[in-house]
Design an enzyme around this catalytic site. Structure first.
Site, PDB file in Angstrom:
ATOM      1  N   ASN A   9      79.564  39.702  37.748  1.00  0.00           N
ATOM      2  CA  ASN A   9      79.454  40.151  39.132  1.00  0.00           C
ATOM      3  C   ASN A   9      80.869  40.423  39.649  1.00  0.00           C
ATOM      4  OD1 ASN A   9      79.022  40.438  41.864  1.00  0.00           O
ATOM      5  ND2 ASN A   9      78.524  38.282  42.234  1.00  0.00           N
ATOM      6  N   LYS A  11      81.782  41.583  42.446  1.00  0.00           N
ATOM      7  CA  LYS A  11      81.901  41.379  43.902  1.00  0.00           C
ATOM      8  C   LYS A  11      82.667  42.560  44.524  1.00  0.00           C
ATOM      9  CE  LYS A  11      81.835  36.475  43.026  1.00  0.00           C
ATOM     10  NZ  LYS A  11      81.979  35.148  43.574  1.00  0.00           N
ATOM     11  N   HIS A  97      72.535  36.436  46.152  1.00  0.00           N
ATOM     12  CA  HIS A  97      73.792  35.736  45.865  1.00  0.00           C
ATOM     13  C   HIS A  97      74.182  34.880  47.075  1.00  0.00           C
ATOM     14  CE1 HIS A  97      77.978  34.974  44.948  1.00  0.00           C
ATOM     15  NE2 HIS A  97      77.676  35.261  43.677  1.00  0.00           N
ATOM     16  N   GLU A  99      76.877  34.409  48.508  1.00  0.00           N
ATOM     17  CA  GLU A  99      77.758  35.069  49.489  1.00  0.00           C
ATOM     18  C   GLU A  99      76.949  35.981  50.404  1.00  0.00           C
ATOM     19  OE1 GLU A  99      80.441  36.575  46.536  1.00  0.00           O
ATOM     20  OE2 GLU A  99      81.064  34.522  46.122  1.00  0.00           O
ATOM     21  N   GLU A 169      73.073  29.004  40.740  1.00  0.00           N
ATOM     22  CA  GLU A 169      74.500  29.004  41.073  1.00  0.00           C
ATOM     23  C   GLU A 169      74.755  27.970  42.175  1.00  0.00           C
ATOM     24  OE1 GLU A 169      76.492  32.916  39.929  1.00  0.00           O
ATOM     25  OE2 GLU A 169      75.615  33.233  41.876  1.00  0.00           O
ATOM     26  N   GLY A 175      83.495  30.166  42.535  1.00  0.00           N
ATOM     27  CA  GLY A 175      84.855  30.561  42.899  1.00  0.00           C
ATOM     28  C   GLY A 175      85.746  29.389  43.272  1.00  0.00           C
ATOM     29  N   SER A 215      82.101  29.207  38.330  1.00  0.00           N
ATOM     30  CA  SER A 215      83.371  28.934  37.642  1.00  0.00           C
ATOM     31  C   SER A 215      83.233  28.805  36.123  1.00  0.00           C
ATOM     32  CB  SER A 215      84.036  27.682  38.239  1.00  0.00           C
ATOM     33  OG  SER A 215      84.330  27.894  39.601  1.00  0.00           O
ATOM     34  N   GLY A 236      81.665  35.399  37.924  1.00  0.00           N
ATOM     35  CA  GLY A 236      82.437  36.096  38.954  1.00  0.00           C
ATOM     36  C   GLY A 236      83.848  36.370  38.456  1.00  0.00           C
ATOM     37  N   GLY A 237      84.773  35.464  38.787  1.00  0.00           N
ATOM     38  CA  GLY A 237      86.205  35.657  38.496  1.00  0.00           C
ATOM     39  C   GLY A 237      86.498  36.084  37.068  1.00  0.00           C
TER      40      GLY A 237
HETATM   41  C1  PEP Z   1      79.413  34.376  41.125  1.00  0.00           C
HETATM   42  O1  PEP Z   1      79.964  35.014  41.996  1.00  0.00           O
HETATM   43  O2  PEP Z   1      78.231  34.602  40.872  1.00  0.00           O
HETATM   44  C2  PEP Z   1      80.200  33.370  40.407  1.00  0.00           C
HETATM   45  C3  PEP Z   1      79.575  32.541  39.620  1.00  0.00           C
HETATM   46  O3  PEP Z   1      81.562  33.361  40.625  1.00  0.00           O
HETATM   47  P1  PEP Z   1      82.673  32.511  39.805  1.00  0.00           P
HETATM   48  O4  PEP Z   1      82.365  32.685  38.347  1.00  0.00           O
HETATM   49  O5  PEP Z   1      83.970  33.126  40.199  1.00  0.00           O
HETATM   50  O6  PEP Z   1      82.524  31.096  40.247  1.00  0.00           O
END
Ligand code: PEP
Length: 252
Positions: A9, A11, A97, A99, A169, A175, A215, A236-237
């Protein structure tokens, strides 16, 4: 057999040219990998969706949208509809999600409507849910997750489930650098699979892929992905860098 999935993702990251460059790198790298019952999905921002979909047509990479309007069309300035997503040959959408829930007011009820619109338009859904830290600390995490899944998905008929991917999640792990332990992830994933089995047939529960997100990095992925009910990750990251993302694919 249910699929293993690594989904990135992106973002609100990557300009048009940055996105093109990352897709190019991933496309090249993925050719070197043997994907055994494993799907690789990337979710760039809307401005890159059409290009990413075109560029990955001849590769094993699939493309997803990060969001979608619950309405089919009309006066909804700034929104993107399911049919618009489909029109650029994208067949997957991420919904729910944390966010989107936190900053854009999405609720279990509005998500149920998005789920229906997505399915009506033949989009496969990566459906996200997870508890906040206070819920985990107070021991309410199972209840919260149960409620999120029941309210947004349990009105669906059995046939719809072939188009659903679940993504647990925990919000406190997204994040933040903080990850659920492999045991915490496994415990929740087994609970979710059991919920689906109770409401539907056990075959449906066995077939649905349940991803973990929060993460996940090359350093911790192998251990998390090795758990029985963890069928991959929503990333994500670590999805913003080709080497890291490829390492996660290797880990699975
Ligand atoms: C996400 O945005 O779905 C996510 C899991 O982010 P991160 O891996 O950065 O924690």
């Amino acid at each position: 057999m249910r699929s293993k999935i690594v989904a990135g993702n992106w973002k609100m990251n990557k300009t048009y040219s940055e996105s093109k460059a990352l897709v190019k790198e991933l496309k090249k790298a993925i050719k070197e990998v043997k994907l055994d019952n494993t799907r690789v999905i990337i979710a760039p921002p809307f401005t890159n969706l059409q290009k990413a979909s075109k560029k990955t047509k001849d590769s094993l990479i699939e493309v997803a949208a990060q969001n979608m309007c619950k309405e089919e069309s009309g006066a909804y300035t700034g929104e993107i509809s399911a049919s618009m997503i489909k029109s650029v040959h994208v067949d997957i959408v991420i919904l729910g999600h944390s966010e989107r829930r936190e900053y854009f007011g999405e609720t279990n009820e509005s998500l149920a409507k998005k789920v229906d619109t997505a399915l009506k338009n033949k989009l496969e859904i990566i459906f996200c849910f997870g508890e906040v830290l206070e819920d985990r600390k107070s021991g309410n995490h199972f209840k919260v997750v149960e409620n999120q899944i029941k309210k947004a998905l349990f009105h669906l008929g059995s046939g719809a489930w072939k188009n659903i991917i679940l993504a647990y999640e925990p919000v406190w792990a997204i994040g933040t650098g903080e990850t659920a332990s492999p045991e915490q992830a496994q415990e929740m994933h087994a609970f979710i699979r059991e919920l689906v089995a109770e409401r539907y047939l056990s075959d449906i529960a066995e077939e649905v892929s349940i991803l973990y997100g929060g993460s996940v990095k090359p350093a911790n992925a192998k251990e998390i992905f090795s758990k029985e009910d963890v069928d991959g990750g929503l990333i994500g990251g670590a999805a913003l860098n080709a080497d890291d993302f490829m390492a996660l694919i290797e880990a699975i």
